[in-house]
Design a protein around this motif. Sequence first.
Motif, PDB file in Angstrom:
ATOM      1  N   LYS A  70       0.821  -1.212   0.000  1.00  0.00           N
ATOM      2  CA  LYS A  70       0.000   0.000   0.000  1.00  0.00           C
ATOM      3  C   LYS A  70       0.854   1.260   0.000  1.00  0.00           C
ATOM      4  O   LYS A  70       0.356   2.376   0.229  1.00  0.00           O
ATOM      5  CB  LYS A  70      -0.938  -0.016   1.198  1.00  0.00           C
ATOM      6  CG  LYS A  70      -2.020  -1.081   1.079  1.00  0.00           C
ATOM      7  CD  LYS A  70      -2.891  -1.146   2.313  1.00  0.00           C
ATOM      8  CE  LYS A  70      -4.104  -2.046   2.082  1.00  0.00           C
ATOM      9  NZ  LYS A  70      -3.761  -3.382   1.586  1.00  0.00           N
ATOM     10  N   GLY A  71       2.174   1.093  -0.238  1.00  0.00           N
ATOM     11  CA  GLY A  71       3.057   2.241  -0.406  1.00  0.00           C
ATOM     12  C   GLY A  71       3.596   2.845   0.862  1.00  0.00           C
ATOM     13  O   GLY A  71       4.117   3.975   0.840  1.00  0.00           O
ATOM     14  N   ALA A  72       3.510   2.149   1.989  1.00  0.00           N
ATOM     15  CA  ALA A  72       4.022   2.686   3.251  1.00  0.00           C
ATOM     16  C   ALA A  72       5.534   2.551   3.338  1.00  0.00           C
ATOM     17  O   ALA A  72       6.129   1.617   2.783  1.00  0.00           O
ATOM     18  CB  ALA A  72       3.364   1.966   4.426  1.00  0.00           C
ATOM     19  N   CYS A  73       6.152   3.500   4.019  1.00  0.00           N
ATOM     20  CA  CYS A  73       7.577   3.401   4.347  1.00  0.00           C
ATOM     21  C   CYS A  73       7.702   2.595   5.638  1.00  0.00           C
ATOM     22  O   CYS A  73       6.918   2.797   6.569  1.00  0.00           O
ATOM     23  CB  CYS A  73       8.182   4.788   4.536  1.00  0.00           C
ATOM     24  SG  CYS A  73       8.065   5.857   3.089  1.00  0.00           S
ATOM     25  N   LEU A  74       8.702   1.717   5.692  1.00  0.00           N
ATOM     26  CA  LEU A  74       8.766   0.760   6.788  1.00  0.00           C
ATOM     27  C   LEU A  74      10.046   0.873   7.601  1.00  0.00           C
ATOM     28  O   LEU A  74      11.139   1.038   7.048  1.00  0.00           O
ATOM     29  CB  LEU A  74       8.657  -0.666   6.246  1.00  0.00           C
ATOM     30  CG  LEU A  74       7.396  -1.022   5.461  1.00  0.00           C
ATOM     31  CD1 LEU A  74       7.482  -2.456   4.964  1.00  0.00           C
ATOM     32  CD2 LEU A  74       6.147  -0.828   6.315  1.00  0.00           C
ATOM     33  N   ALA A  75       9.890   0.750   8.914  1.00  0.00           N
ATOM     34  CA  ALA A  75      11.002   0.524   9.827  1.00  0.00           C
ATOM     35  C   ALA A  75      10.757  -0.841  10.449  1.00  0.00           C
ATOM     36  O   ALA A  75       9.777  -1.030  11.174  1.00  0.00           O
ATOM     37  CB  ALA A  75      11.070   1.604  10.896  1.00  0.00           C
ATOM     38  N   LEU A  76      11.618  -1.789  10.135  1.00  0.00           N
ATOM     39  CA  LEU A  76      11.427  -3.173  10.578  1.00  0.00           C
ATOM     40  C   LEU A  76      12.484  -3.526  11.610  1.00  0.00           C
ATOM     41  O   LEU A  76      13.665  -3.239  11.423  1.00  0.00           O
ATOM     42  CB  LEU A  76      11.529  -4.127   9.385  1.00  0.00           C
ATOM     43  CG  LEU A  76      10.611  -3.822   8.187  1.00  0.00           C
ATOM     44  CD1 LEU A  76      10.867  -4.825   7.067  1.00  0.00           C
ATOM     45  CD2 LEU A  76       9.147  -3.825   8.600  1.00  0.00           C
ATOM     46  N   THR A  77      12.051  -4.179  12.679  1.00  0.00           N
ATOM     47  CA  THR A  77      13.008  -4.572  13.720  1.00  0.00           C
ATOM     48  C   THR A  77      12.752  -5.995  14.177  1.00  0.00           C
ATOM     49  O   THR A  77      11.616  -6.468  14.203  1.00  0.00           O
ATOM     50  CB  THR A  77      12.926  -3.607  14.924  1.00  0.00           C
ATOM     51  OG1 THR A  77      13.891  -3.994  15.902  1.00  0.00           O
ATOM     52  CG2 THR A  77      11.538  -3.625  15.543  1.00  0.00           C
ATOM     53  N   ALA A  78      13.835  -6.695  14.511  1.00  0.00           N
ATOM     54  CA  ALA A  78      13.772  -8.070  15.006  1.00  0.00           C
ATOM     55  C   ALA A  78      15.161  -8.459  15.499  1.00  0.00           C
ATOM     56  O   ALA A  78      16.135  -7.708  15.340  1.00  0.00           O
ATOM     57  CB  ALA A  78      13.292  -9.029  13.918  1.00  0.00           C
ATOM     58  N   LEU A  79      15.262  -9.644  16.071  1.00  0.00           N
ATOM     59  CA  LEU A  79      16.546 -10.134  16.574  1.00  0.00           C
ATOM     60  C   LEU A  79      17.418 -10.720  15.475  1.00  0.00           C
ATOM     61  O   LEU A  79      18.638 -10.622  15.507  1.00  0.00           O
ATOM     62  CB  LEU A  79      16.311 -11.191  17.662  1.00  0.00           C
ATOM     63  CG  LEU A  79      16.036 -10.677  19.071  1.00  0.00           C
ATOM     64  CD1 LEU A  79      15.625 -11.831  19.979  1.00  0.00           C
ATOM     65  CD2 LEU A  79      17.270  -9.983  19.639  1.00  0.00           C
ATOM     66  N   ARG A  80      16.796 -11.369  14.488  1.00  0.00           N
ATOM     67  CA  ARG A  80      17.556 -12.062  13.449  1.00  0.00           C
ATOM     68  C   ARG A  80      17.847 -11.110  12.292  1.00  0.00           C
ATOM     69  O   ARG A  80      16.994 -10.856  11.453  1.00  0.00           O
ATOM     70  CB  ARG A  80      16.803 -13.298  12.976  1.00  0.00           C
ATOM     71  CG  ARG A  80      16.661 -14.360  14.056  1.00  0.00           C
ATOM     72  CD  ARG A  80      15.903 -15.569  13.553  1.00  0.00           C
ATOM     73  NE  ARG A  80      14.538 -15.212  13.194  1.00  0.00           N
ATOM     74  CZ  ARG A  80      13.699 -16.038  12.576  1.00  0.00           C
ATOM     75  NH1 ARG A  80      14.109 -17.241  12.221  1.00  0.00           N
ATOM     76  NH2 ARG A  80      12.474 -15.667  12.296  1.00  0.00           N
ATOM     77  N   LYS A  81      19.078 -10.606  12.257  1.00  0.00           N
ATOM     78  CA  LYS A  81      19.447  -9.561  11.307  1.00  0.00           C
ATOM     79  C   LYS A  81      19.354 -10.035   9.859  1.00  0.00           C
ATOM     80  O   LYS A  81      18.808  -9.329   9.001  1.00  0.00           O
ATOM     81  CB  LYS A  81      20.866  -9.080  11.610  1.00  0.00           C
ATOM     82  CG  LYS A  81      21.289  -7.876  10.794  1.00  0.00           C
ATOM     83  CD  LYS A  81      22.648  -7.374  11.240  1.00  0.00           C
ATOM     84  CE  LYS A  81      23.057  -6.131  10.459  1.00  0.00           C
ATOM     85  NZ  LYS A  81      24.378  -5.620  10.900  1.00  0.00           N
ATOM     86  N   ASN A  82      19.883 -11.224   9.559  1.00  0.00           N
ATOM     87  CA  ASN A  82      19.890 -11.706   8.178  1.00  0.00           C
ATOM     88  C   ASN A  82      18.475 -11.909   7.657  1.00  0.00           C
ATOM     89  O   ASN A  82      18.142 -11.521   6.532  1.00  0.00           O
ATOM     90  CB  ASN A  82      20.686 -13.003   8.070  1.00  0.00           C
ATOM     91  CG  ASN A  82      22.161 -12.801   8.310  1.00  0.00           C
ATOM     92  OD1 ASN A  82      22.669 -11.678   8.168  1.00  0.00           O
ATOM     93  ND2 ASN A  82      22.863 -13.863   8.687  1.00  0.00           N
ATOM     94  N   ARG A  83      17.640 -12.531   8.476  1.00  0.00           N
ATOM     95  CA  ARG A  83      16.260 -12.772   8.069  1.00  0.00           C
ATOM     96  C   ARG A  83      15.516 -11.449   7.899  1.00  0.00           C
ATOM     97  O   ARG A  83      14.695 -11.286   6.995  1.00  0.00           O
ATOM     98  CB  ARG A  83      15.570 -13.651   9.111  1.00  0.00           C
ATOM     99  CG  ARG A  83      14.123 -13.940   8.845  1.00  0.00           C
ATOM    100  CD  ARG A  83      13.914 -14.625   7.519  1.00  0.00           C
ATOM    101  NE  ARG A  83      12.496 -14.735   7.205  1.00  0.00           N
ATOM    102  CZ  ARG A  83      12.003 -14.719   5.979  1.00  0.00           C
ATOM    103  NH1 ARG A  83      12.808 -14.588   4.941  1.00  0.00           N
ATOM    104  NH2 ARG A  83      10.711 -14.823   5.781  1.00  0.00           N
ATOM    105  N   LEU A  84      15.813 -10.475   8.754  1.00  0.00           N
ATOM    106  CA  LEU A  84      15.172  -9.171   8.685  1.00  0.00           C
ATOM    107  C   LEU A  84      15.508  -8.475   7.368  1.00  0.00           C
ATOM    108  O   LEU A  84      14.644  -7.845   6.747  1.00  0.00           O
ATOM    109  CB  LEU A  84      15.621  -8.310   9.869  1.00  0.00           C
ATOM    110  CG  LEU A  84      14.844  -7.017  10.131  1.00  0.00           C
ATOM    111  CD1 LEU A  84      13.383  -7.315  10.436  1.00  0.00           C
ATOM    112  CD2 LEU A  84      15.482  -6.263  11.286  1.00  0.00           C
ATOM    113  N   GLU A  85      16.749  -8.609   6.929  1.00  0.00           N
ATOM    114  CA  GLU A  85      17.161  -8.005   5.658  1.00  0.00           C
ATOM    115  C   GLU A  85      16.436  -8.654   4.480  1.00  0.00           C
ATOM    116  O   GLU A  85      16.087  -7.981   3.509  1.00  0.00           O
ATOM    117  CB  GLU A  85      18.673  -8.125   5.482  1.00  0.00           C
ATOM    118  CG  GLU A  85      19.492  -7.319   6.475  1.00  0.00           C
ATOM    119  CD  GLU A  85      19.271  -5.820   6.341  1.00  0.00           C
ATOM    120  OE1 GLU A  85      18.820  -5.371   5.270  1.00  0.00           O
ATOM    121  OE2 GLU A  85      19.546  -5.100   7.318  1.00  0.00           O
ATOM    122  N   GLU A  86      16.190  -9.944   4.573  1.00  0.00           N
ATOM    123  CA  GLU A  86      15.444 -10.628   3.518  1.00  0.00           C
ATOM    124  C   GLU A  86      14.017 -10.094   3.424  1.00  0.00           C
ATOM    125  O   GLU A  86      13.494  -9.857   2.326  1.00  0.00           O
ATOM    126  CB  GLU A  86      15.423 -12.135   3.782  1.00  0.00           C
ATOM    127  CG  GLU A  86      16.786 -12.810   3.685  1.00  0.00           C
ATOM    128  CD  GLU A  86      16.727 -14.272   4.083  1.00  0.00           C
ATOM    129  OE1 GLU A  86      15.602 -14.776   4.336  1.00  0.00           O
ATOM    130  OE2 GLU A  86      17.795 -14.903   4.162  1.00  0.00           O
TER     131      GLU A  86
END
Length: 257
Positions: A70-86
């Motif tokens: 829907k065109g939103a800008c995202l800030a994503l956070t989690a413990l698993r850095k590699n998976r988060l980048e995917e």
Amino acid sequence: MELINDFLNLTAPFFTFFGLCFFLPPFIFFKFLQSIFSTIFCENLNGKVVLITGASSGIGERLAYEYASKGACLALTALRKNRLEEVAEIAREVGSPNVVTVHADVSKPDDCRRIVDETISHFGRLDHLVNNAGITKISMFENFEEITRTRSVMDTNFWGSVYTTRAALPYLRQSNGKIVVMSSSAAWLTAPRMSFYNASKAALLNFFETLRIELGGDVHITIVTPGYTQFELAQGKYFSAEGELVVDQDVRDVSQS
């Protein structure tokens, strides 16, 4: 007292049944009209800044893709850095114009403040906060040899949402934003072997219902209580009574979110 109990046992089911027959149809009709109204007048998310915790898998991951589409800008956070980048890369492909990732542990107050600070530093604003991060420990209560090891469930599921909300609240007030809280049907429909998880989700539900009253219309709050949902913890991964991550092949593909 026994006479009263016998009377209630005879009459309560009758009045409950007819009460449901009377109130349920209007309630269903009201919810139907509400869903139509929400669809027609849904919020335009294009360019809005959305912070999602626990975004590396499960519901958090799917929400990231939905917001991105829907065109939103995202800030994503989690413990698993590699998976988060995917997840971030897929979100960009789906349609998000700008995605930033923050490797952090929401059970730590300093990390929660850093998550919000980095979001504001990158985007300059915050419109939606999605408190989704959560873990579970599966065991009968009497089988927990060291009860203090269950603190991580409350620290992540409850306090992680509280810490992040407190840090984000000034910015959400400025944007007249929204807080989305991922509770669970476990908050009111409890299951055995998940006592601390159930308690943490009930705490979330009651805390944010209270906060809804305190904030009034300045910041909108949506509390989600999904039932059994297919996601990673349901596929055999959970925290044991000893605090270790366990992969159990006997755990089937449904669990509480």
